[in-house]
Scaffold this active site. Structure first.
Site, short mmCIF file in Angstrom:
data_model
loop_
_atom_site.label_atom_id
_atom_site.label_comp_id
_atom_site.label_asym_id
_atom_site.label_seq_id
_atom_site.Cartn_x
_atom_site.Cartn_y
_atom_site.Cartn_z
N ASP A 30 39.85 33.81 40.19
CA ASP A 30 39.56 34.59 38.99
C ASP A 30 39.80 36.06 39.31
OD1 ASP A 30 37.98 36.09 36.93
OD2 ASP A 30 37.44 34.07 36.30
N HIS A 101 39.45 25.25 30.87
CA HIS A 101 39.32 25.68 32.26
C HIS A 101 37.88 25.53 32.72
CE1 HIS A 101 38.60 29.31 29.82
NE2 HIS A 101 37.86 29.77 30.82
#
Length: 115
Positions: A30, A101
């Site tokens: 991320d 996700h």
């Protein structure tokens, strides 16, 4: 989805730190981590959210996502200490990218409620 950022990452059109990739799943770091280990695990196929997953998706792709999460948690040394898996679904659920996700977070003490 030609404009989906996660589809572009899965296709290699946008750079990302990829930690895992197979024919169905991609896992990458991320860019705004909330924990020392913060990965996103996505299907290569565009699925808007878990609410939009087909029966085929839940039988084939979702299990592969969770196998990938297990493998990555093991590789990152999170299995014994613990980790969190998060899936936000829809606007009120906090989903900001309309591509299914799962967040894998670990490497620090998680708190509850999450917010």
């Amino acid at each position: 989805m030609s404009e989906c950022i996660f589809c572009k990452i899965a296709k290699g059109e946008i750079p990302a730190t990829i930690l895992y990739k197979d024919d169905k799943v991609v896992a990458f770091k991320d860019i705004n981590p909330e924990a020392p280990n913060h990965l996103l695990v996505i299907p290569k196929k565009h699925i808007q959210s878990i609410a939009h997953a087909s029966v085929e998706d839940t039988e084939e792709i979702i299990p592969q996502i969770f196998k990938t999460i297990q493998q990555l948690a093991e590789e990152l040394g999170l299995k014994e200490k613990g980790f969190r898996i998060v899936n936000n679904c829809g606007n009120q659920g906090g989903q900001t990218v309309d591509h299914l996700h799962f967040h894998l977070l670990g490497g620090r003490q998680m708190t509850w409620p999450p917010g």
